[in-house]
Design a protein around this motif. Structure first.
Motif, PDB file in Angstrom:
ATOM      1  N   MET A 138       0.806  -1.198  -0.051  1.00  0.00           N
ATOM      2  CA  MET A 138      -0.038  -0.001   0.097  1.00  0.00           C
ATOM      3  C   MET A 138       0.924   1.080   0.058  1.00  0.00           C
ATOM      4  N   PRO A 139       0.956   1.849  -1.055  1.00  0.00           N
ATOM      5  CA  PRO A 139       1.875   3.114  -1.194  1.00  0.00           C
ATOM      6  C   PRO A 139       1.634   4.043  -0.393  1.00  0.00           C
ATOM      7  N   PRO A 140       2.457   4.752   0.248  1.00  0.00           N
ATOM      8  CA  PRO A 140       2.092   5.936   1.108  1.00  0.00           C
ATOM      9  C   PRO A 140       1.414   7.122   0.049  1.00  0.00           C
ATOM     10  N   PRO A 141       0.505   8.196   0.762  1.00  0.00           N
ATOM     11  CA  PRO A 141       0.195   8.141   2.042  1.00  0.00           C
ATOM     12  C   PRO A 141      -0.915   7.223   2.552  1.00  0.00           C
ATOM     13  N   LEU A 142      -1.371   6.000   1.780  1.00  0.00           N
ATOM     14  CA  LEU A 142      -2.263   5.049   2.151  1.00  0.00           C
ATOM     15  C   LEU A 142      -1.743   4.389   3.316  1.00  0.00           C
ATOM     16  N   GLN A 143      -2.547   3.968   4.245  1.00  0.00           N
ATOM     17  CA  GLN A 143      -2.126   3.094   5.321  1.00  0.00           C
ATOM     18  C   GLN A 143      -3.309   2.095   5.478  1.00  0.00           C
ATOM     19  N   PRO A 144      -2.973   0.843   6.022  1.00  0.00           N
ATOM     20  CA  PRO A 144      -4.003  -0.057   6.306  1.00  0.00           C
ATOM     21  C   PRO A 144      -4.424   0.218   7.349  1.00  0.00           C
ATOM     22  N   VAL A 145      -6.002   0.074   7.547  1.00  0.00           N
ATOM     23  CA  VAL A 145      -6.575   0.243   9.129  1.00  0.00           C
ATOM     24  C   VAL A 145      -5.892  -0.597   9.805  1.00  0.00           C
ATOM     25  N   ASP A 146      -5.787  -2.122   9.551  1.00  0.00           N
ATOM     26  CA  ASP A 146      -5.307  -3.152  10.217  1.00  0.00           C
ATOM     27  C   ASP A 146      -4.280  -3.761   9.305  1.00  0.00           C
ATOM     28  N   PRO A 147      -2.967  -3.844   9.447  1.00  0.00           N
ATOM     29  CA  PRO A 147      -2.185  -4.137   8.593  1.00  0.00           C
ATOM     30  C   PRO A 147      -2.007  -5.774   8.432  1.00  0.00           C
ATOM     31  N   HIS A 148      -2.724  -6.567   9.171  1.00  0.00           N
ATOM     32  CA  HIS A 148      -2.803  -7.846   9.099  1.00  0.00           C
ATOM     33  C   HIS A 148      -4.440  -8.479   8.775  1.00  0.00           C
ATOM     34  N   GLN A 149      -5.286  -7.649   8.419  1.00  0.00           N
ATOM     35  CA  GLN A 149      -6.586  -7.943   7.991  1.00  0.00           C
ATOM     36  C   GLN A 149      -6.872  -7.675   6.540  1.00  0.00           C
ATOM     37  N   GLY A 150      -7.497  -8.742   5.849  1.00  0.00           N
ATOM     38  CA  GLY A 150      -7.782  -8.351   4.474  1.00  0.00           C
ATOM     39  C   GLY A 150      -8.954  -9.296   4.168  1.00  0.00           C
ATOM     40  N   PHE A 151      -9.174  -8.998   2.977  1.00  0.00           N
ATOM     41  CA  PHE A 151     -10.510 -10.007   2.523  1.00  0.00           C
ATOM     42  C   PHE A 151     -10.582 -10.213   0.968  1.00  0.00           C
ATOM     43  N   ILE A 152     -10.954 -11.034   0.416  1.00  0.00           N
ATOM     44  CA  ILE A 152     -11.245 -11.792  -0.887  1.00  0.00           C
ATOM     45  C   ILE A 152     -12.339 -11.521  -1.264  1.00  0.00           C
ATOM     46  N   LYS A 153     -12.368 -10.820  -2.600  1.00  0.00           N
ATOM     47  CA  LYS A 153     -13.980 -10.672  -3.228  1.00  0.00           C
ATOM     48  C   LYS A 153     -13.816 -11.517  -4.509  1.00  0.00           C
ATOM     49  N   VAL A 154     -14.853 -12.581  -4.779  1.00  0.00           N
ATOM     50  CA  VAL A 154     -15.096 -13.318  -5.590  1.00  0.00           C
ATOM     51  C   VAL A 154     -16.390 -12.939  -6.285  1.00  0.00           C
ATOM     52  N   TYR A 155     -16.300 -12.265  -7.575  1.00  0.00           N
ATOM     53  CA  TYR A 155     -17.525 -11.507  -8.219  1.00  0.00           C
ATOM     54  C   TYR A 155     -17.882 -12.605  -9.404  1.00  0.00           C
ATOM     55  N   SER A 156     -19.145 -12.511  -9.737  1.00  0.00           N
ATOM     56  CA  SER A 156     -19.649 -13.154 -10.845  1.00  0.00           C
ATOM     57  C   SER A 156     -20.822 -12.072 -11.226  1.00  0.00           C
ATOM     58  N   LEU A 157     -20.161 -11.320 -12.417  1.00  0.00           N
ATOM     59  CA  LEU A 157     -20.984 -10.112 -12.695  1.00  0.00           C
ATOM     60  C   LEU A 157     -21.436  -9.949 -14.158  1.00  0.00           C
ATOM     61  N   LYS A 158     -22.549  -8.935 -14.329  1.00  0.00           N
ATOM     62  CA  LYS A 158     -23.122  -8.541 -15.689  1.00  0.00           C
ATOM     63  C   LYS A 158     -22.769  -7.064 -15.721  1.00  0.00           C
ATOM     64  N   ARG A 159     -22.429  -6.524 -16.838  1.00  0.00           N
ATOM     65  CA  ARG A 159     -22.347  -5.034 -16.924  1.00  0.00           C
ATOM     66  C   ARG A 159     -22.969  -4.793 -18.200  1.00  0.00           C
ATOM     67  N   ARG A 160     -23.672  -3.649 -18.234  1.00  0.00           N
ATOM     68  CA  ARG A 160     -24.382  -3.192 -19.172  1.00  0.00           C
ATOM     69  C   ARG A 160     -24.242  -1.430 -19.105  1.00  0.00           C
ATOM     70  N   PRO A 161     -24.601  -0.732 -20.221  1.00  0.00           N
ATOM     71  CA  PRO A 161     -24.557   0.554 -20.216  1.00  0.00           C
ATOM     72  C   PRO A 161     -25.626   1.045 -19.535  1.00  0.00           C
ATOM     73  N   GLU A 162     -25.690   2.065 -18.704  1.00  0.00           N
ATOM     74  CA  GLU A 162     -26.766   2.605 -17.887  1.00  0.00           C
ATOM     75  C   GLU A 162     -27.781   3.239 -18.950  1.00  0.00           C
ATOM     76  N   HIS A 163     -27.585   3.780 -19.805  1.00  0.00           N
ATOM     77  CA  HIS A 163     -28.336   4.258 -20.919  1.00  0.00           C
ATOM     78  C   HIS A 163     -27.967   3.579 -22.256  1.00  0.00           C
ATOM     79  N   GLY A 164     -28.610   2.584 -22.444  1.00  0.00           N
ATOM     80  CA  GLY A 164     -28.584   1.815 -23.718  1.00  0.00           C
ATOM     81  C   GLY A 164     -28.903   0.403 -23.552  1.00  0.00           C
ATOM     82  N   ALA A 165     -28.675  -0.437 -24.604  1.00  0.00           N
ATOM     83  CA  ALA A 165     -29.241  -1.758 -24.845  1.00  0.00           C
ATOM     84  C   ALA A 165     -28.050  -2.533 -24.139  1.00  0.00           C
ATOM     85  N   PRO A 166     -28.422  -3.629 -23.375  1.00  0.00           N
ATOM     86  CA  PRO A 166     -27.342  -4.536 -23.145  1.00  0.00           C
ATOM     87  C   PRO A 166     -26.386  -5.079 -24.458  1.00  0.00           C
TER      88      PRO A 166
END
Length: 269
Positions: free
Chosen positions: A44-72
């Protein structure tokens, strides 16, 4: 006609370029929280600092993306998987936000949209999800098989395996808060000119999280020629939750928050 290019090769239309248009994302995410003996501030490059340097989480996404104004768009240009290793980051005078240390996607159009433009550390990977969900109307009704498994690899190298067992009757667990993201954008300048090295804030809108389904999980991390996950060491999983999610990423979601501090840049021999 003038050539046009942004995070893509130059072309005569905007088909090759990143376009500043809003997109809506919908799908599911598995959050797996963990503790590690490694110090996450190393990534984490400064000036960013971890809230807890030993706590993290993994996010596994299954996603669909579409234009907000337009056809899928067709499925091959709208549906994808994504895996992130994330920590909560702090910045003086600002709220805590998520900082994605590592990110992988399985389609190139999900990669170039934000890698150079916003500083997301995205890479292409093979991401395979074997998912069945608890019933009661919220998820697929495959009774008695309540798993969410994910395998991530890059060009023949195993990178990560996640094995989750979900239970619609399990009690709730603390989950990471969400107030947007910090990113670190670094673009080397030509010789004699300064680099672009800055902290950005990425803010989504119209975010929504469905009711969580909680459970237990295990995580295995592996090596590859261009990966550092083994430096995290064995991780201790502290919880997991599956949620349905939705949000809009505006066309211009980033605002500059400040300069990055001093950090090492490897320039080779």
């Amino acid at each position: 006609m003038d050539l046009i290019g942004a995070s893509q090769p130059f072309g005569i239309t905007r088909r090759l370029s990143y376009t500043m248009t809003p997109d809506r994302y919908t799908g599911r995410v598995l959050y797996v929280t963990f503790r590690t003996e490694a110090d996450l501030s190393q990534w984490m490059p400064p000036p960013l600092q971890p809230v807890d340097p030993h706590q993290g989480f993994i996010k596994v996404y299954s996603l669909k993306r579409r234009p907000e104004h337009g056809a899928p768009l067709p499925p091959n240009f709208s549906q994808y998987n994504e895996v992130c290793v994330t920590a909560m980051a702090s910045l003086p005078g600002e709220p805590t936000r998520q900082y994605n240390i590592f990110m992988w996607v399985d389609h190139d159009w999900a990669l170039y949209k934000a890698r150079e433009v916003f500083g997301w550390p995205k890479k292409l990977a093979d991401i395979h999800l074997t998912a069945t969900y608890p019933g009661k109307g919220a998820y697929d009704l495959d009774q008695g098989v309540n798993r969410f498994d994910a395998d991530l690899s890059r060009w023949g190298y195993r990178v990560m395996s996640v094995r989750a067992e979900l239970d619609s009757e399990a009690p709730s667990q603390p989950t990471p808060p969400f107030h947007g993201f910090y990113t670190a954008r670094h673009i080397p300048g030509p010789e004699g000119s300064a680099d672009i090295a800055e902290v950005l804030v990425i803010e989504t809108r119209d975010g929504w999280f469905g009711k969580g389904v909680y459970g237990t999980a295990s995580v295995d991390l592996f090596g590859a020629p261009d990966e550092e996950l083994t430096a995290l060491g064995p991780v201790e999983v502290t919880g997991c939750v599956l949620r349905e999610v939705s949000w809009v990423l505006p066309g211009r979601p980033a605002r500059r928050q400040g300069d990055l501090g001093q950090f090492d840049i490897y320039v080779g021999e």
